[in-house]
Structure formats: C-alpha cells, structure tokens
Design a protein around this motif. Structure first.
Motif, PDB file in Angstrom:
ATOM      1  N   THR A   1       0.441  -1.178   0.015  1.00  0.00           N
ATOM      2  CA  THR A   1       0.084   0.304  -0.305  1.00  0.00           C
ATOM      3  C   THR A   1       0.746   1.302  -0.011  1.00  0.00           C
ATOM      4  OG1 THR A   1      -1.946  -1.333   0.866  1.00  0.00           O
ATOM      5  CG2 THR A   1      -1.885   0.967   1.441  1.00  0.00           C
TER       6      THR A   1
ATOM      7  N   ARG B   1       4.447   9.689  -1.877  1.00  0.00           N
ATOM      8  CA  ARG B   1       4.431   9.125  -3.022  1.00  0.00           C
ATOM      9  C   ARG B   1       4.639   8.682  -4.129  1.00  0.00           C
ATOM     10  NH1 ARG B   1      -1.416   7.013  -1.984  1.00  0.00           N
ATOM     11  NH2 ARG B   1      -1.785   8.122  -0.626  1.00  0.00           N
TER      12      ARG B   1
ATOM     13  N   ARG C   1       4.781   6.646   4.553  1.00  0.00           N
ATOM     14  CA  ARG C   1       4.820   6.074   6.191  1.00  0.00           C
ATOM     15  C   ARG C   1       5.911   5.701   6.824  1.00  0.00           C
ATOM     16  NH1 ARG C   1       0.916   4.417   7.250  1.00  0.00           N
ATOM     17  NH2 ARG C   1       1.089   2.564   8.568  1.00  0.00           N
ATOM     18  N   GLN C   2       5.957   4.554   6.597  1.00  0.00           N
ATOM     19  CA  GLN C   2       7.492   3.615   6.931  1.00  0.00           C
ATOM     20  C   GLN C   2       8.633   3.870   6.291  1.00  0.00           C
ATOM     21  OE1 GLN C   2       6.520   0.037   5.389  1.00  0.00           O
ATOM     22  NE2 GLN C   2       4.625   0.064   6.829  1.00  0.00           N
TER      23      GLN C   2
ATOM     24  N   SER D   1       0.471   4.078   0.777  1.00  0.00           N
ATOM     25  CA  SER D   1       0.211   4.980   1.667  1.00  0.00           C
ATOM     26  C   SER D   1       1.062   4.482   3.251  1.00  0.00           C
ATOM     27  CB  SER D   1      -0.981   5.674   2.175  1.00  0.00           C
ATOM     28  OG  SER D   1      -2.194   4.022   2.793  1.00  0.00           O
ATOM     29  N   ASP D   2       1.368   3.144   3.466  1.00  0.00           N
ATOM     30  CA  ASP D   2       2.233   2.581   4.289  1.00  0.00           C
ATOM     31  C   ASP D   2       2.770   2.596   3.801  1.00  0.00           C
ATOM     32  OD1 ASP D   2      -0.755   1.355   5.837  1.00  0.00           O
ATOM     33  OD2 ASP D   2      -0.469  -0.007   5.020  1.00  0.00           O
ATOM     34  N   LEU D   3       3.656   2.387   3.455  1.00  0.00           N
ATOM     35  CA  LEU D   3       5.134   2.870   2.367  1.00  0.00           C
ATOM     36  C   LEU D   3       5.829   4.509   2.576  1.00  0.00           C
ATOM     37  CD1 LEU D   3       5.106   0.093  -0.693  1.00  0.00           C
ATOM     38  CD2 LEU D   3       5.919   0.281   1.173  1.00  0.00           C
TER      39      LEU D   3
END
Length: 234
Positions: A51, A63, A57-58, A53-55
């Motif tokens: 995902t 984006r 954040r991590q 959005s998860d990547l």
C-alpha cells in the motif's frame, strides 16, 4: 580466535547493496533498496499487497517516490503492478524459475570463461574465500537471511571482477529474482550447504580448470533449480 569468528554475527550484504547507487537518484534508490531488501529477506512475502500510504509512512517519503520505486521493482520482476488493484510482491511460478535458471546457467558459464582470461586471478579471488567462510557460518548458525544473501552475493562478486557494468546489472537482476525464489521455496539441506560447491568453484578457477569449472557451475545451479522444481511439483 577460531571460536570468536564462529560465534560472531555474520555481516551479509543485502540485495540492494550489490547494486550501484548511481542507477537511481539517492532518495528513490533508498526506498527501492528498502523494499527490495524487505522482500528478499522475507519480511514482505510473495502476494503481499504493498500500500502506497503505508510505504510513504514507513519510508518517510513522498507518494511519487514510492510509485517510482515500485515501478523500478516491477521492471525487475520483484513487484507486480496490477491495474485498479495496486502493487503486490511478485509470486514466482515454475516457468519463471526455469527461465531464470536457464539464463543464469548460460550466463555464468560465460563468466567462468571470462574470469579465466584475467591476470592474477587467484589473488583476485581471495576475498571470495572469506565470503564463503561467512556463508558457512550463517548456514551452520541457522541464519536463513544471511545465508541467502551470501549465496547470491558470491555470484554477483564473481561478475564484479570482470568490470563489465552491463553484465553486472544483468546478474544483479537475475540474482534478485533468484533470491526471491530461494527465500520462498528452497529448503536448505542441513547436512551441507552451498559453500562447499562455491569453494570448489573458486579452487577450479584458481587452478585454471576451464572445462571442469563450467561443468561444476552447471551442476551447482542445476541442483538449486531442481530443488525449486520439486517444490512446484509438490
């Protein structure tokens, strides 16, 4: 001294560390490398949805950077980009495994020939003997991640001795794909490890045994391919 070495943690090169950073801009490469290493180290398993959005954040990045990294990983067949569904960790199949290993066998036989034309080859091979010792320790300690990393690093470092950037990039891609296959499907045999065959390959190169080292490389890679095929057959 020997006990100290055997009990020390093994420093195994990540898949991304085998690639020259100049291939991408620094931020894009950082994210590409982190995702690649997570996949080849089995932190992200085949079929896992990635995902954006998860990547973001991590990885603490934009984006657009994540999308660029996923596109590069899709080009390398480490990630699948599916329309209207997103990105997923690639799941190798039997045909892909056959194709990759057939290519590797042909390519690495050529590498053996090219290496044997190098001057002072035994001296150039010396650091690879040290790598094999680390591979042996990782295997005996049950360090699955370190063992897989070192198995593929051995083959990449052989190619690096040739100073051929195109060949090195091709081998990096093939080894990254092989690493995914090995990490997911191969089951190491506890009575021995790939380090024995790697040492034999280095010994034959040092001795200038052209026909024997090509035959040994075919047997070495063919054995890995056969083990992977058995997993698909099962």
């Amino acid at each position: 001294m020997e006990n100290t070495i055997e009990n020390s943690p093994v420093e195994a090169p990540t898949a991304s560390s085998m690639i020259t950073e100049e291939r991408h801009d620094s931020e894009l490469f950082r994210v590409y490398a982190a995702i690649l290493d997570a996949i080849t180290d089995r932190v992200l398993l085949p079929g896992k949805k990635l995902t954006e959005s998860d990547l973001c954040r991590q990885m603490a990045c934009s984006r657009s950077t994540v999308r660029g990294a996923l596109s590069l990983l899709a080009h390398d067949r480490i990630v699948d980009l599916q329309p209207n569904r997103g990105a997923f960790v690639h799941v190798p199949d039997a045909k892909e495994t056959k194709d990759v290993y057939e290519m590797r066998i042909a390519l690495e036989e050529m590498v053996m020939d090219m290496l044997l034309d190098l001057p002072d080859l035994p001296q150039r091979l010396a650091p690879l003997y040290e790598m094999i010792e680390k591979e042996k320790i990782a295997f005996e300690q049950g360090d699955r991640v370190g063992w897989v990393r070192l198995v593929n690093a051995f083959h990449v470092e052989l190619v690096r001795l040739l100073d051929n950037d195109v060949l090195l990039e091709t081998m990096n891609t093939l080894c990254a794909r092989s690493s995914l296959m090995i990490a997911v499907f191969d089951k190491p045999v506890r009575r021995n490890g790939s380090y024995d065959e790697h040492k034999e390959i280095l010994d034959l190169l040092s001795e200038g045994k052209r026909a024997r080292v090509c035959k040994m490389m075919r047997r070495h890679l063919g054995g890995c391919q056969e083990r992977l095929n058995q997993q698909f057959a099962g």
